[in-house]
Design an enzyme around this catalytic site. Structure first.
Site, PDB file in Angstrom:
ATOM      1  N   TRP A  10      -7.054  29.935  15.387  1.00  0.00           N
ATOM      2  CA  TRP A  10      -6.792  28.606  15.985  1.00  0.00           C
ATOM      3  C   TRP A  10      -7.189  27.470  15.044  1.00  0.00           C
ATOM      4  CZ3 TRP A  10      -8.656  28.629  21.824  1.00  0.00           C
ATOM      5  CH2 TRP A  10      -7.988  29.645  22.522  1.00  0.00           C
ATOM      6  N   LYS A  11      -7.937  27.783  14.011  1.00  0.00           N
ATOM      7  CA  LYS A  11      -8.462  26.755  13.091  1.00  0.00           C
ATOM      8  C   LYS A  11      -9.202  25.683  13.901  1.00  0.00           C
ATOM      9  CE  LYS A  11      -4.939  28.107   9.831  1.00  0.00           C
ATOM     10  NZ  LYS A  11      -4.058  27.785   8.721  1.00  0.00           N
ATOM     11  N   GLU A 169      -2.532  36.283   2.668  1.00  0.00           N
ATOM     12  CA  GLU A 169      -2.018  34.979   3.090  1.00  0.00           C
ATOM     13  C   GLU A 169      -1.669  34.162   1.849  1.00  0.00           C
ATOM     14  OE1 GLU A 169      -3.440  33.919   7.324  1.00  0.00           O
ATOM     15  OE2 GLU A 169      -4.873  33.092   5.923  1.00  0.00           O
ATOM     16  N   GLY A 236      -1.552  31.329  12.374  1.00  0.00           N
ATOM     17  CA  GLY A 236      -2.151  30.011  12.567  1.00  0.00           C
ATOM     18  C   GLY A 236      -1.429  29.250  13.659  1.00  0.00           C
ATOM     19  N   GLY A 237      -0.549  28.325  13.260  1.00  0.00           N
ATOM     20  CA  GLY A 237       0.129  27.422  14.189  1.00  0.00           C
ATOM     21  C   GLY A 237       0.720  28.106  15.419  1.00  0.00           C
TER      22      GLY A 237
HETATM   23  P1  13P Z   1       0.094  29.265   9.726  1.00  0.00           P
HETATM   24  O1  13P Z   1       0.552  30.446  10.580  1.00  0.00           O
HETATM   25  O2  13P Z   1      -0.057  28.019  10.500  1.00  0.00           O
HETATM   26  O3  13P Z   1       0.926  29.143   8.490  1.00  0.00           O
HETATM   27  O4  13P Z   1      -1.389  29.637   9.235  1.00  0.00           O
HETATM   28  C1  13P Z   1      -1.646  30.891   8.726  1.00  0.00           C
HETATM   29  C2  13P Z   1      -3.106  31.040   8.566  1.00  0.00           C
HETATM   30  O5  13P Z   1      -3.710  30.358   7.759  1.00  0.00           O
HETATM   31  C3  13P Z   1      -3.796  32.011   9.426  1.00  0.00           C
HETATM   32  O6  13P Z   1      -5.097  32.224   9.013  1.00  0.00           O
END
Ligand code: 13P
Length: 252
Positions: A10-11, A169, A236-237
């Protein structure tokens, strides 16, 4: 068969109420999902870990942290220890995310220490690696990733290494909408597995879960996850939208 796993990072997103809504929506949607051979993990900001752990008691989701201190305990203001995470029933922890490397100057040596301390406290590390765009364009991406995983993980004895999950990643794919193609992901995942095989042997390499992360979404997850060396995703998103995340968790 290798373990399949989808983890939502979720950051630094969501208010308390929004986090609760997302967990509720995930719980409802995942309860009716059929595939039970995929581990679904949510990695919320640490302030919401306790709430996520309450949801995880149903057994439908597991909980991971986004980072951990490399120190055991003591005068490290703002830090959260592996022991604390363990005492909260947190099962996984992301380590070495490119955002931590970039904004917090985290090095492979730090990541090695964090991995050690997580393993000591029986938390599964999800260790991130991945090249930036320049490194790919100069055809240096394999060297970069090999160095990252060697320097952060290859000090481990085989028993400990076997408890680790690696997430590839590519930095140029994170949050950009420029997802790696399934072929690019497969090529790097196979390379990582080969590198691990050279160090730890075939049996350990064969069992290592390697996740893909970087603009993975409900539309492209299936093509990525059906590559032979892609065992799931670090999302992430798209993990911030319950229905998208559940679609991704079912995309194998
Ligand atoms: P996104 O899926 O938003 O590109 O982010 C990937 C990520 O950094 C997961 O740790």
């Amino acid at each position: 068969m290798r373990r399949k796993l989808v983890a939502g990072n979720w950051k630094m997103n969501k208010s308390f109420a929004e986090a609760e809504d997302l967990l509720n929506e995930l719980y409802d949607a995942l309860e009716s999902k059929t595939s039970s051979n995929v581990d679904v993990v949510v990695c919320p900001p640490s302030i919401y870990l306790e709430m996520a752990v309450d949801f995880s008691e149903t057994g439908i989701i597991s909980v991971g942290a986004q980072d951990v201190s490399k120190y055991e305990n003591g005068a490290y203001t703002g830090e959260i220890s592996a022991q604390m995470l363990n005492s909260m029933q947190v099962e996984y922890c992301i380590v070495g995310h490119s955002e931590r490397r970039k904004y917090h100057n985290e090095t492979d040596a730090d990541i090695a220490q964090k991995t050690n301390i997580l393993l000591k406290h029986e938390i599964t590390p999800i260790v991130c690696c991945g090249e930036v765009l320049d490194e790919r364009e100069s055809n240096n991406h394999f060297n970069v990733v090999k160095k990252q995983i060697s320097d952060s993980l290859f000090h481990l004895d085989p028993l400990d290494f076997a408890k680790v999950i690696i997430a590839y990643e590519p930095v140029w794919a994170i949050g950009t909408g420029h997802t790696a193609t399934p072929e690019q992901a497969q090529e790097m995942h196979a390379f990582i597995r080969q590198t691990v095989e050279e160090k730890y042997g075939k049996e350990i390499a064969k069992k290592l879960p390697i996740l893909y992360g970087g603009s993975c979404n409900a539309k492209n997850a299936h093509d990525l996850f059906t590559q032979p060396d892609v065992d799931g995703g670090l999302i992430g998103g798209a993990s911030l939208v319950a229905q998208d995340f559940v679609t991704i968790a079912n995309a194998f």
